[in-house]
Design a protein around this motif. Sequence first.
Motif, PDB file in Angstrom:
ATOM      1  N   ASN A   1       5.686  66.301 -80.602  1.00  0.00           N
ATOM      2  CA  ASN A   1       5.814  66.757 -79.215  1.00  0.00           C
ATOM      3  C   ASN A   1       4.467  66.965 -78.535  1.00  0.00           C
ATOM      4  OD1 ASN A   1       8.686  66.853 -79.260  1.00  0.00           O
ATOM      5  ND2 ASN A   1       8.574  68.770 -80.416  1.00  0.00           N
ATOM      6  N   ILE A   2       3.424  66.398 -79.086  1.00  0.00           N
ATOM      7  CA  ILE A   2       2.092  66.517 -78.514  1.00  0.00           C
ATOM      8  C   ILE A   2       2.066  65.934 -77.099  1.00  0.00           C
ATOM      9  CG2 ILE A   2       1.480  64.332 -79.638  1.00  0.00           C
ATOM     10  CD1 ILE A   2      -1.386  65.253 -79.764  1.00  0.00           C
ATOM     11  N   PRO A   3       1.388  66.588 -76.139  1.00  0.00           N
ATOM     12  CA  PRO A   3       1.295  66.051 -74.778  1.00  0.00           C
ATOM     13  C   PRO A   3       0.624  64.674 -74.782  1.00  0.00           C
ATOM     14  CG  PRO A   3       0.590  68.339 -74.822  1.00  0.00           C
ATOM     15  CD  PRO A   3       0.738  67.909 -76.246  1.00  0.00           C
ATOM     16  N   ILE A   4       1.183  63.740 -74.014  1.00  0.00           N
ATOM     17  CA  ILE A   4       0.634  62.386 -73.924  1.00  0.00           C
ATOM     18  C   ILE A   4       0.435  62.013 -72.461  1.00  0.00           C
ATOM     19  CG2 ILE A   4       1.044  59.945 -74.398  1.00  0.00           C
ATOM     20  CD1 ILE A   4       2.651  60.775 -76.849  1.00  0.00           C
ATOM     21  N   LEU A   5      -0.776  61.602 -72.142  1.00  0.00           N
ATOM     22  CA  LEU A   5      -1.122  61.202 -70.783  1.00  0.00           C
ATOM     23  C   LEU A   5      -1.397  59.708 -70.789  1.00  0.00           C
ATOM     24  CD1 LEU A   5      -3.500  63.191 -68.456  1.00  0.00           C
ATOM     25  CD2 LEU A   5      -3.595  60.698 -68.557  1.00  0.00           C
ATOM     26  N   LEU A   6      -0.658  58.957 -69.989  1.00  0.00           N
ATOM     27  CA  LEU A   6      -0.802  57.505 -69.943  1.00  0.00           C
ATOM     28  C   LEU A   6      -1.874  57.080 -68.943  1.00  0.00           C
ATOM     29  CD1 LEU A   6       2.931  56.297 -69.993  1.00  0.00           C
ATOM     30  CD2 LEU A   6       1.293  56.245 -71.890  1.00  0.00           C
ATOM     31  N   LEU A   7      -2.639  56.073 -69.337  1.00  0.00           N
ATOM     32  CA  LEU A   7      -3.610  55.448 -68.440  1.00  0.00           C
ATOM     33  C   LEU A   7      -3.153  54.023 -68.179  1.00  0.00           C
ATOM     34  CD1 LEU A   7      -7.186  56.351 -69.792  1.00  0.00           C
ATOM     35  CD2 LEU A   7      -6.076  57.239 -67.744  1.00  0.00           C
ATOM     36  N   SER A   8      -3.245  53.586 -66.916  1.00  0.00           N
ATOM     37  CA  SER A   8      -2.826  52.224 -66.621  1.00  0.00           C
ATOM     38  C   SER A   8      -3.519  51.694 -65.377  1.00  0.00           C
ATOM     39  CB  SER A   8      -1.312  52.163 -66.418  1.00  0.00           C
ATOM     40  OG  SER A   8      -0.908  50.862 -66.055  1.00  0.00           O
ATOM     41  N   GLY A   9      -3.726  50.383 -65.377  1.00  0.00           N
ATOM     42  CA  GLY A   9      -4.270  49.724 -64.196  1.00  0.00           C
ATOM     43  C   GLY A   9      -3.180  49.421 -63.195  1.00  0.00           C
ATOM     44  N   LYS A  10      -1.938  49.677 -63.575  1.00  0.00           N
ATOM     45  CA  LYS A  10      -0.796  49.427 -62.684  1.00  0.00           C
ATOM     46  C   LYS A  10      -0.407  50.706 -61.955  1.00  0.00           C
ATOM     47  CE  LYS A  10       1.225  45.815 -65.607  1.00  0.00           C
ATOM     48  NZ  LYS A  10       2.459  45.374 -66.308  1.00  0.00           N
ATOM     49  N   ALA A  11      -0.193  50.585 -60.656  1.00  0.00           N
ATOM     50  CA  ALA A  11       0.155  51.762 -59.856  1.00  0.00           C
ATOM     51  C   ALA A  11       1.605  51.738 -59.399  1.00  0.00           C
ATOM     52  CB  ALA A  11      -0.766  51.843 -58.638  1.00  0.00           C
ATOM     53  N   GLU A  12       2.378  50.727 -59.852  1.00  0.00           N
ATOM     54  CA  GLU A  12       3.763  50.596 -59.409  1.00  0.00           C
ATOM     55  C   GLU A  12       4.617  51.771 -59.902  1.00  0.00           C
ATOM     56  OE1 GLU A  12       2.037  48.286 -60.826  1.00  0.00           O
ATOM     57  OE2 GLU A  12       1.948  46.576 -59.453  1.00  0.00           O
ATOM     58  N   ASP A  13       5.557  52.183 -59.060  1.00  0.00           N
ATOM     59  CA  ASP A  13       6.432  53.304 -59.407  1.00  0.00           C
ATOM     60  C   ASP A  13       7.232  53.006 -60.670  1.00  0.00           C
ATOM     61  OD1 ASP A  13       5.550  54.709 -57.239  1.00  0.00           O
ATOM     62  OD2 ASP A  13       7.272  54.228 -55.956  1.00  0.00           O
ATOM     63  N   TYR A  14       7.624  51.747 -60.853  1.00  0.00           N
ATOM     64  CA  TYR A  14       8.461  51.386 -62.002  1.00  0.00           C
ATOM     65  C   TYR A  14       7.773  51.747 -63.316  1.00  0.00           C
ATOM     66  CZ  TYR A  14      10.736  48.593 -65.585  1.00  0.00           C
ATOM     67  OH  TYR A  14      11.358  48.187 -66.743  1.00  0.00           O
TER      68      TYR A  14
ATOM     69  N   ALA B   1       6.293  60.373 -71.830  1.00  0.00           N
ATOM     70  CA  ALA B   1       4.931  60.726 -71.405  1.00  0.00           C
ATOM     71  C   ALA B   1       4.966  62.006 -70.573  1.00  0.00           C
ATOM     72  CB  ALA B   1       4.314  59.587 -70.595  1.00  0.00           C
ATOM     73  N   ASP B   2       3.871  62.740 -70.596  1.00  0.00           N
ATOM     74  CA  ASP B   2       3.791  63.987 -69.827  1.00  0.00           C
ATOM     75  C   ASP B   2       3.090  63.792 -68.485  1.00  0.00           C
ATOM     76  OD1 ASP B   2       4.657  66.311 -71.822  1.00  0.00           O
ATOM     77  OD2 ASP B   2       3.538  64.833 -72.961  1.00  0.00           O
ATOM     78  N   ASP B   3       2.321  62.723 -68.369  1.00  0.00           N
ATOM     79  CA  ASP B   3       1.598  62.467 -67.127  1.00  0.00           C
ATOM     80  C   ASP B   3       1.184  61.002 -67.089  1.00  0.00           C
ATOM     81  OD1 ASP B   3       0.410  62.905 -64.680  1.00  0.00           O
ATOM     82  OD2 ASP B   3      -0.809  64.602 -65.354  1.00  0.00           O
ATOM     83  N   TYR B   4       0.753  60.547 -65.904  1.00  0.00           N
ATOM     84  CA  TYR B   4       0.420  59.140 -65.703  1.00  0.00           C
ATOM     85  C   TYR B   4      -0.728  59.065 -64.712  1.00  0.00           C
ATOM     86  CZ  TYR B   4       1.444  54.126 -64.886  1.00  0.00           C
ATOM     87  OH  TYR B   4       1.390  52.758 -64.802  1.00  0.00           O
ATOM     88  N   ILE B   5      -1.818  58.434 -65.113  1.00  0.00           N
ATOM     89  CA  ILE B   5      -2.983  58.287 -64.240  1.00  0.00           C
ATOM     90  C   ILE B   5      -3.368  56.816 -64.175  1.00  0.00           C
ATOM     91  CG2 ILE B   5      -5.467  58.735 -64.028  1.00  0.00           C
ATOM     92  CD1 ILE B   5      -5.042  61.509 -64.925  1.00  0.00           C
ATOM     93  N   THR B   6      -3.629  56.340 -62.959  1.00  0.00           N
ATOM     94  CA  THR B   6      -3.995  54.937 -62.787  1.00  0.00           C
ATOM     95  C   THR B   6      -5.507  54.766 -62.767  1.00  0.00           C
ATOM     96  OG1 THR B   6      -3.864  55.202 -60.369  1.00  0.00           O
ATOM     97  CG2 THR B   6      -1.896  54.409 -61.505  1.00  0.00           C
ATOM     98  N   LYS B   7      -5.960  53.601 -63.251  1.00  0.00           N
ATOM     99  CA  LYS B   7      -7.365  53.233 -63.218  1.00  0.00           C
ATOM    100  C   LYS B   7      -7.667  52.544 -61.880  1.00  0.00           C
ATOM    101  CE  LYS B   7      -7.504  52.238 -68.214  1.00  0.00           C
ATOM    102  NZ  LYS B   7      -7.763  51.191 -69.224  1.00  0.00           N
ATOM    103  N   PRO B   8      -8.866  52.726 -61.346  1.00  0.00           N
ATOM    104  CA  PRO B   8      -9.931  53.640 -61.801  1.00  0.00           C
ATOM    105  C   PRO B   8      -9.544  55.085 -61.504  1.00  0.00           C
ATOM    106  CG  PRO B   8     -10.542  52.650 -59.718  1.00  0.00           C
ATOM    107  CD  PRO B   8      -9.250  51.995 -60.129  1.00  0.00           C
ATOM    108  N   PHE B   9     -10.080  56.009 -62.283  1.00  0.00           N
ATOM    109  CA  PHE B   9      -9.729  57.416 -62.140  1.00  0.00           C
ATOM    110  C   PHE B   9     -10.984  58.265 -62.036  1.00  0.00           C
ATOM    111  CE2 PHE B   9      -9.905  56.260 -66.609  1.00  0.00           C
ATOM    112  CZ  PHE B   9     -10.813  57.170 -67.116  1.00  0.00           C
ATOM    113  N   SER B  10     -10.800  59.465 -61.538  1.00  0.00           N
ATOM    114  CA  SER B  10     -11.896  60.423 -61.463  1.00  0.00           C
ATOM    115  C   SER B  10     -11.960  61.189 -62.775  1.00  0.00           C
ATOM    116  CB  SER B  10     -11.671  61.405 -60.307  1.00  0.00           C
ATOM    117  OG  SER B  10     -12.509  62.539 -60.439  1.00  0.00           O
TER     118      SER B  10
END
Length: 231
Positions: free
Chosen positions: A75-88, A98-107
């Motif tokens: 159950n460890i928190p998992i944050l996804l990174l992706s170059g895709k910004a689509e809602d799907y 996943a617990d969160d989703y951040i798109t590249k490029p990111f701060s």
Amino acid sequence: MANEKVLIVDDEASVRKLIKKSFARENILTFEATCGKEALEMLLTNSFDLIILDIMMKDMDGLEVLKKIRGLGMNIPILLLSGKAEDYDQILGLGIGADDYITKPFSPSILCARVKAHIRRNIDMMNSKKSTLVINQGPFEFNLNEYKLYKNGMEIILSTKETMLMKFFLENPNRIFSKEQLYQKVWGDTIIDDNSIMVYIRHLRMKTEDNPKIPKYIQTVWGIGYKFVIE
């Protein structure tokens, strides 16, 4: 929080380097995996406070890694990174665990803030869960999930009735109960059997007291009943 352990799973060395550098300023310890297979192997032998997981990787995409991690019951928190910004893609990632989703490029600063927030939330949740599933009284600990009793960390094997009686005592320390009250509250019966109460009290003392002949915890209150004493 200090010295949190974060696993970075990304096949791009530049991304791993950027995250590692920004996290070092916050005293967050980082570990690196260059592919999904390596990440899964590391998770079997190490514990982490959070995983940053890239979706687009060559050997195994991040969503597949995510499924395998959740399939292992982690159950460890998992944050996804992706170059895709689509809602799907975001909905799919969050939907499979996943617990969160951040798109590249990111701060890097925003990424760091989100990571710390998820770690803090997970710690608070675990502490809250632990406090509601465990009764602690003196040297005793009663696990409500497993219905097991421990004294100074050592498990004490109890029968079903002994377990019910001990749980009741632990939930009501330093209160006097008559035999009638114990029988009604623990056995759920109005037909009192004094002998049964005495037998179970004797059994509990044999298992929980350092000296059953001079009980420290399960004390007799003459003329009334019993009291579970915790100083």
